[in-house]
Write a protein that holds these residues in place. Structure first.
Motif, PDB file in Angstrom:
ATOM      1  N   ASN A  73       0.813  -1.211   0.000  1.00  0.00           N
ATOM      2  CA  ASN A  73       0.000   0.000   0.000  1.00  0.00           C
ATOM      3  C   ASN A  73       0.844   1.257   0.000  1.00  0.00           C
ATOM      4  O   ASN A  73       0.308   2.354  -0.074  1.00  0.00           O
ATOM      5  CB  ASN A  73      -0.932  -0.003   1.209  1.00  0.00           C
ATOM      6  CG  ASN A  73      -1.796  -1.228   1.199  1.00  0.00           C
ATOM      7  OD1 ASN A  73      -2.274  -1.628   0.139  1.00  0.00           O
ATOM      8  ND2 ASN A  73      -1.962  -1.851   2.333  1.00  0.00           N
ATOM      9  N   PHE A  74       2.109   1.085   0.152  1.00  0.00           N
ATOM     10  CA  PHE A  74       3.020   2.221   0.015  1.00  0.00           C
ATOM     11  C   PHE A  74       4.387   1.686  -0.377  1.00  0.00           C
ATOM     12  O   PHE A  74       4.651   0.484  -0.271  1.00  0.00           O
ATOM     13  CB  PHE A  74       3.093   3.041   1.306  1.00  0.00           C
ATOM     14  CG  PHE A  74       3.749   2.349   2.467  1.00  0.00           C
ATOM     15  CD1 PHE A  74       5.129   2.367   2.629  1.00  0.00           C
ATOM     16  CD2 PHE A  74       2.977   1.677   3.413  1.00  0.00           C
ATOM     17  CE1 PHE A  74       5.721   1.740   3.693  1.00  0.00           C
ATOM     18  CE2 PHE A  74       3.578   1.050   4.482  1.00  0.00           C
ATOM     19  CZ  PHE A  74       4.954   1.072   4.635  1.00  0.00           C
ATOM     20  N   PHE A  75       5.187   2.551  -0.885  1.00  0.00           N
ATOM     21  CA  PHE A  75       6.580   2.179  -1.144  1.00  0.00           C
ATOM     22  C   PHE A  75       7.465   3.318  -0.675  1.00  0.00           C
ATOM     23  O   PHE A  75       6.989   4.441  -0.464  1.00  0.00           O
ATOM     24  CB  PHE A  75       6.811   1.851  -2.622  1.00  0.00           C
ATOM     25  CG  PHE A  75       6.635   3.028  -3.539  1.00  0.00           C
ATOM     26  CD1 PHE A  75       7.736   3.774  -3.966  1.00  0.00           C
ATOM     27  CD2 PHE A  75       5.372   3.399  -3.982  1.00  0.00           C
ATOM     28  CE1 PHE A  75       7.564   4.857  -4.812  1.00  0.00           C
ATOM     29  CE2 PHE A  75       5.204   4.485  -4.818  1.00  0.00           C
ATOM     30  CZ  PHE A  75       6.298   5.218  -5.237  1.00  0.00           C
ATOM     31  N   THR A  76       8.711   3.010  -0.470  1.00  0.00           N
ATOM     32  CA  THR A  76       9.613   4.060   0.012  1.00  0.00           C
ATOM     33  C   THR A  76      10.700   4.322  -1.029  1.00  0.00           C
ATOM     34  O   THR A  76      11.105   3.420  -1.774  1.00  0.00           O
ATOM     35  CB  THR A  76      10.280   3.676   1.338  1.00  0.00           C
ATOM     36  OG1 THR A  76      11.006   2.478   1.156  1.00  0.00           O
ATOM     37  CG2 THR A  76       9.268   3.504   2.445  1.00  0.00           C
ATOM     38  N   VAL A  77      11.122   5.557  -1.070  1.00  0.00           N
ATOM     39  CA  VAL A  77      12.240   5.957  -1.936  1.00  0.00           C
ATOM     40  C   VAL A  77      13.211   6.742  -1.075  1.00  0.00           C
ATOM     41  O   VAL A  77      12.801   7.670  -0.382  1.00  0.00           O
ATOM     42  CB  VAL A  77      11.764   6.878  -3.084  1.00  0.00           C
ATOM     43  CG1 VAL A  77      12.932   7.191  -4.026  1.00  0.00           C
ATOM     44  CG2 VAL A  77      10.622   6.271  -3.837  1.00  0.00           C
ATOM     45  N   SER A  78      14.463   6.368  -1.103  1.00  0.00           N
ATOM     46  CA  SER A  78      15.477   7.130  -0.368  1.00  0.00           C
ATOM     47  C   SER A  78      16.394   7.804  -1.373  1.00  0.00           C
ATOM     48  O   SER A  78      16.911   7.153  -2.292  1.00  0.00           O
ATOM     49  CB  SER A  78      16.290   6.211   0.537  1.00  0.00           C
ATOM     50  OG  SER A  78      15.487   5.735   1.571  1.00  0.00           O
TER      51      SER A  78
END
Lengths: 411, 365
Positions: A73-78
């Motif tokens: 339901n979400f993703f992360t980007v660094s």
């Protein structure tokens, strides 16, 4: 005909501001739910954005349920970036939709960065139009990028709701601070009080304590909660800031006392050592009876603070089976709770004076003693507070005894 | 003024006056009084309201003495065309300068808060278009529009205050004297310009019931003063001092901070009518008043030929400041600070001229 043309021209003009330039479809936005900031590896900062995947939150249509708490339901980007907000533009290099902070819930600072100082990040956040002061400030043990990437909601489909509900615990626990970015920000610039932020951590895999000796739950803090299972994230306690730098942490009990003095504690469960059986606990529900009374006097340049706390509550559990619910025994329990609170309070005050950080906000009461703001600023409360004498009176009354009115001996 | 003599009711006149006075709470420069009063800056509008009432008394006594004339006509009667031209230029500066800077500030606000990709010129033009249409339709249209929208404005403003009660920090009242009694008083005197809009009374007086001019002036100032007080106090109570002093859009931030559970958030859209209607009415009044000054000065009867010219001037003034910061500081420095003092000097001069003329037996009234 001229009138008709005139009306048409006006309608066309009205449509201009609403539709042409700021045309924006919600399904063409990448809604950032949280941002994390770490000291950078290849640039000044590592900025991590948690971006919602709305189609999974809403379900795939045709009556299909949402994906559940599986992390899709979400993703992360660094990203490595020189500043927090430049990363917002950089996000568009790797995300097809336009990144937008309008729905952001959490700003997570790594403890390392918080201890270095976060002042340079606060002002830009409050200036940027997409940002809201109702968002939350967190300090996480370890790196924020790991914290956000692994912090998957279990019960929620919506990361935003998950983040909000994690903070909502302030209503029914002592250990989650009430303060949002709004309180954090104004306390950062006001003399007489220092800000605190929620303390969070990823689950600790290795044991925290070497033995099973009794430890009240109020001594825990995020990153030091012995547990297995549940969400990867834990929030408990607070990070204390002074002059824009994190200078220490508060455990669950200390956080509760800060909330008690600030008037934001609603209720908590207190593990009280049984007065007649020191190896056992009596579990009490405790809540404020009225707002605490704080009186500050200044004599010889030094402040003396007198705090009067009135609380009430009920018996939740008596491990020893002692009949504390009998009217004649209730004062034993009341004394035990008062003693417990006094001990905790003196420890918390000692910590605040040691850190030179008035996280209780006693200075906000001291202000009343000054005629003008310049006089108040010139007094330099932050410098005087560590020398203040603090006296506490606690008055606790047992009001309820639960659903058992007398304890029968167990065979 | 217009082709038919307009008739303005008492409640319409009070409404138009208090909105004209208090519309500045929707912009930035009002928060600059915090520099003067610090945490007790809320006292400044109270003191200024008292000073403004003295100004109303000066103005009304002049209008009563020369009943049926507006301030420009009275000035011409008492001082002749050349001196009166100077006075009229001052009135024009108040109306056109105020409208131009307000137009720029309001447009910048819309761009900053709601329409970040829309060119400022389009936003400003949209604001000006609406207000020009209303003022072109005459004083009755202006006052009735104001009266019609006043309910929305007042209810929304009070709702805004009530919804923020949980965020109020009452410790902000201490230290009680803020910057200090003397500085507070000086600050109040330095910011009397926030009430220079009582000048409007001097232009609409001929269209009011003669016995009610003072009533309109007093209530317009008191209600306007209350809203200025409220919108200085609210940011102080919520954001506390000194954090409140750095807000660019205090009333907007007050709306943005409302949070009632998970679903009672992002309510600033609900309060948008306050900003849009408030600024539109302010601009419409300014355009009408500017046109009315020119009409009186040229001894004409119809304001309408001047409305478009005034609108063009207002648009020009709006884009004189190079940025929004300059707009804010100019509004504060030239309108909020000095203008009321100049108005008082003008009124005293007119009173003195009237007394002198009367003494010489030429005071035709």
């Amino acid at each position: 005909m001229r009138r008709v043309l005139g009306v048409l021209a006006l309608l066309l003009l009205v449509m201009l501001p609403a539709g042409c330039y700021d045309y924006s479809e919600p399904d063409e936005k990448a809604w950032v739910m949280a941002m994390g900031l770490d000291r950078g590896r290849q640039n000044v900062l590592t900025v991590t954005a948690v971006i919602a995947v709305p189609k999974n939150i809403a379900g795939s249509g045709g009556g299909q349920p949402a994906a559940g708490g599986g992390g899709k339901n979400f993703f992360t980007v660094s990203l490595e970036a020189p500043t927090l907000l430049s990363s917002l533009e950089l996000l568009n290099a790797v995300v097809d939709r336009r990144a937008d902070l309008s729905h952001i819930k959490w700003f997570v600072f790594s403890r390392e960065l918080a201890e270095q100082g976060i002042g340079e990040y606060l002002a830009p956040i409050s200036r940027f139009y997409q940002f809201r002061r109702t968002s939350l400030m967190l300090v996480c043990q370890g790196r924020a990028e790991d914290f956000l990437a692994r912090g998957l909601p279990v019960l929620e489909d919506n990361a935003g709701k998950y983040y909000e509900l994690m903070h909502r615990g302030w209503r029914y626990t002592e250990f989650i601070p009430f303060d949002t970015f709004h309180q954090f920000y104004y306390k950062s610039s006001a003399p007489g009080v220092v800000p605190v932020a929620m303390l969070a951590s990823l689950e600790r895999k290795e044991p925290v304590y070497p033995d099973n000796a009794p430890k009240p739950k109020g001594k825990y803090e995020a990153g030091r909660i012995p547990r297995q299972g549940g969400s990867s994230i834990e929030v408990m306690g607070a990070a204390v800031f002074r002059q824009e730098r994190m200078v220490g942490t508060l455990n669950a009990d200390e956080t509760g006392l800060v909330k008690l003095i600030n008037g934001t504690l609603r209720r908590t469960l207190l593990d009280v050592r049984d007065p007649k059986h020191p190896d056992k606990f009596v579990i009490m529900e405790v809540k404020p009876r009225q707002r605490p009374s704080v009186k500050v006097q200044i004599a010889g340049g030094h402040p003396s603070i007198e705090v009067d706390i009135k609380m009430e509550g009920g018996i939740i559990s008596i491990q020893s089976g002692e009949e504390y619910e009998k009217p004649g025994n209730i004062p034993f329990l009341e004394d035990a709770v008062e003693k417990e609170l006094l001990e905790d309070f003196h420890a918390a005050v000692a910590k605040s004076q040691e850190l030179g950080a008035d996280f209780f906000g006693f200075g906000l009461y001291a202000k009343k003693l000054f005629r003008t703001w310049p006089e108040w600023e010139a007094y330099n409360w932050d410098e005087k507070y560590p020398m203040a004498s603090v006296t506490l009176h606690v008055d606790f009354k047992v009001r309820r005894i639960g659903l058992i009115h007398e304890t029968l001996p167990q065979k | 003024m217009s082709r038919q003599q307009p008739v303005v009711g008492v409640s319409e006149a009070i409404t138009v006056l208090f909105i004209f006075i208090s519309a500045k709470v929707l912009l930035t420069h009002i928060i600059l009084v915090l520099h003067a009063g610090m945490n007790a800056a809320w006292a400044i509008p109270i003191l200024d309201t008292a000073v403004a009432l003295l100004g109303v008394w000066l103005l009304v006594s002049l209008l009563d003495r020369y009943s049926g004339r507006d301030l420009v006509q009275i000035g011409e009667h008492l001082t002749g065309p050349y001196v009166n031209l100077l006075f009229s230029l001052f009135y024009l500066a108040v109306f056109l300068g105020g409208a131009g800077l307000a137009l720029r500030a309001a447009s910048e606000r819309m761009v900053a808060g709601f329409l970040p990709d829309t060119p400022i010129s389009v936003v400003a033009f949209s604001f000006l278009l609406g207000s020009t249409v209303v003022s072109y339709l005459g004083l009755e249209a202006v006052t009735r529009s104001a009266r019609f929208l006043a309910g929305v404005l007042v209810v929304s403003a009070l709702a805004l205050a009530v919804l923020t009660v949980p965020m109020w920090q009452l410790h902000v009242f201490f230290p009680l004297w803020g910057a200090g009694p003397w500085k507070l008083l000086l600050g109040a005197l330095a910011n009397t310009g926030d009430f220079v809009q009582i000048l409007l009374l001097g232009l609409i007086a001929p269209f009011l019931p003669a016995s009610k001019i003072k009533h309109v002036g007093v209530w317009g100032v008191v209600i306007g003063g209350f809203f200025i007080f409220l919108f200085i106090l609210l940011p102080l109570l919520i954001f506390t001092f000194p954090a409140a002093s750095e807000l660019t859009l205090p009333s907007f931030e007050v709306a943005r901070i409302i949070s009632i559970g998970r679903f009672g958030q992002r309510l600033e859209i609900v309060f948008m009518p306050i900003w849009v209607f408030g600024n539109l009415i302010f601009l419409a009044i300014s355009l009408y008043a500017g046109a009315a000054v020119l009409t009186s000065l040229c001894r004409l009867n119809d304001v309408r030929p001047f409305v478009l010219a005034v609108a063009a001037l207002v648009m020009t003034v709006a884009f004189v400041p190079q940025n929004v910061a300059q707009t804010t500081y100019w509004s504060h420095r030239y309108l909020s600070q000095y203008s009321f003092g100049v108005l008082v000097v003008v009124l005293l001069f007119l009173h003195a001229a009237g007394a002198f003329k009367k003494g010489r037996g030429g005071g035709k009234q």
